[in-house]
Design an enzyme around this catalytic site. Structure first.
Site, short mmCIF file in Angstrom:
data_model
loop_
_atom_site.label_atom_id
_atom_site.label_comp_id
_atom_site.label_asym_id
_atom_site.label_seq_id
_atom_site.Cartn_x
_atom_site.Cartn_y
_atom_site.Cartn_z
CE LYS A 196 -3.71 2.45 2.31
NZ LYS A 196 -4.62 2.37 3.47
CE LYS A 249 -6.04 1.86 -0.85
NZ LYS A 249 -6.44 1.86 0.71
C1 PBG Z 1 -7.92 3.38 5.27
C2 PBG Z 1 -8.06 3.15 3.93
C3 PBG Z 1 -7.77 4.03 2.98
C4 PBG Z 1 -8.29 3.59 1.70
C5 PBG Z 1 -8.65 2.34 2.07
N1 PBG Z 1 -8.29 2.17 3.48
C6 PBG Z 1 -7.26 5.65 2.90
C7 PBG Z 1 -5.93 5.84 3.31
O1 PBG Z 1 -4.99 5.04 3.61
O2 PBG Z 1 -5.66 6.95 3.59
C8 PBG Z 1 -8.17 4.22 0.22
C9 PBG Z 1 -9.21 3.80 -0.71
C10 PBG Z 1 -9.46 4.69 -1.85
O3 PBG Z 1 -8.59 5.75 -1.89
O4 PBG Z 1 -10.32 4.38 -2.46
N2 PBG Z 1 -6.56 2.93 5.91
#
Ligand code: PBG
Length: 327
Positions: A196, A249
């Site tokens: 991520k 992601k």
């Molecule tokens: C929370 C989380 C996030 C997303 C999914 N779970 C945001 C972040 O990490 O700031 C992002 C999903 C998206 O942008 O569609 N931890």
């Protein structure tokens, strides 16, 4: 001209093009992310994500039913909490009476055959807006794990099929696996947010949940967009710690990472086509700058072609509707 090989012959008609098509997407590939609000009869559009709404649980059930009628069977539900429910330790995340956990139970009671995924991270419940516990301006890893463990257990008790740790703390997959197993939840799966990245493409999501960090950024836990080999380290750890799926992601700016994990690990790979990737296509389509439908299909295809077995996408329902029209 004398040419033995003419690749265009395999493109000469739609029938032949269909026969030689190497990548196909199906409604079965998708997990649809959904945003949940407290209350009743609420349906509020996310300003930066046209066509995407935050629903109260009664309307969420209706939305899930309509998606299931189109063949979408898996849902990742994210809660939007008011500031008044947030605190430093994300206490609300494991309150058994909280609207998020109640909604998960209610979805599973109404639609036992649906697959419900939840998000394990502190940000929607944290007054600091971070995925982990903030002490003296630092995100502390090991104390966060204890909170994540409680959150994960509460979500499993509510009936979640798949937990999605999105927090990027070290050791969280193993920690959560252990908590689940010790409490009789051997069958609850973990889809780890393995690679991520600290991305600019999450902003519309943070608007939807009002969950942006109050101070600082997420760079001490989310990965540097410049890095590749670090994704292999994260993946190796997650596999060893018991993850059932590895996720990359965002998706579109990280297709190389999807392919890398696909080629190196023998467990299913998921990719999260995030909020900003959705917003970009919607915004340019609204301006008439590109054909939104074709851009959607092409990006989803590229994610599958890169090696994702599973795609989390806000486009899932629109894709399913289009598929239905065409059949
Ligand atoms: C929370 C989380 C996030 C997303 C999914 N779970 C945001 C972040 O990490 O700031 C992002 C999903 C998206 O942008 O569609 N931890």
């Amino acid at each position: 001209m004398n040419m033995l090989r003419r690749p265009r012959r395999n493109r000469k008609s739609e029938v032949i093009r269909n026969m030689v098509e190497e990548t196909r997407i199906s409604v079965k590939d998708f997990i649809l992310p959904l945003f949940l609000l407290d209350g009743k009869n609420q349906k509020i559009e996310v300003a930066s994500m046209p066509g995407i709404y935050r629903y109260s649980s009664d309307l969420l059930l209706k939305e899930i039913e309509s998606c299931m009628n189109l063949g979408i069977m898996a849902f990742d539900i994210f809660p939007a909490y008011p500031e008044s429910k947030k605190d430093k330790t994300a206490t609300e995340s494991y309150n058994p009476d909280t609207f998020y956990l109640k909604a998960i139970s209610s979805v599973k009671n109404h639609f036992p055959e649906a697959c419900v995924m939840t998000d394990v991270a502190m940000d929607p419940y944290s007054s600091d807006g971070h995925d982990g516990l903030v002490i003296d301006g630092k995100i502390v890893n090991d104390d966060t794990l204890e909170i994540l463990g409680k959150m994960a257990l509460a979500q499993a008790e509510a009936g979640a099929d798949i937990l999605g740790p999105s927090d990027m703390m070290d050791g969280r997959v193993g920690y959560i696996r252990n908590v689940l197993d010790q409490n009789g939840f051997q069958d609850v799966s973990i889809m780890s947010y393995t690679a991520k990245y600290a991305s600019a493409f999450y902003n519309p999501f943070r608007d939807a949940l009002d969950s942006a960090p109050k101070a600082g950024d997420k760079k001490t836990y989310q990965m540097d967009p410049a890095n590749i080999s670090e994704a292999l380290i994260e993946a190796e750890l997650d596999v060893t710690e018991g993850a059932d799926f590895l996720m990359v992601k965002p998706a579109l700016a990280y297709l190389d990472i999807i392919r890398l994990l696909k080629d190196n690990f023998n467990i299913p790979i998921a990719a999260y086509n995030v909020s900003g990737e959705y917003a970009m296509i919607k915004a340019s389509a609204a301006n008439g700058w590109l054909d939104g439908e074709r851009a959607m299909l092409e990006s989803l295809l590229s994610i599958k072609r890169a090696g994702a077995n599973i795609i989390l996408s806000y486009f899932a329902k629109e894709f399913a509707q289009l598929q239905k029209q065409r059949n």
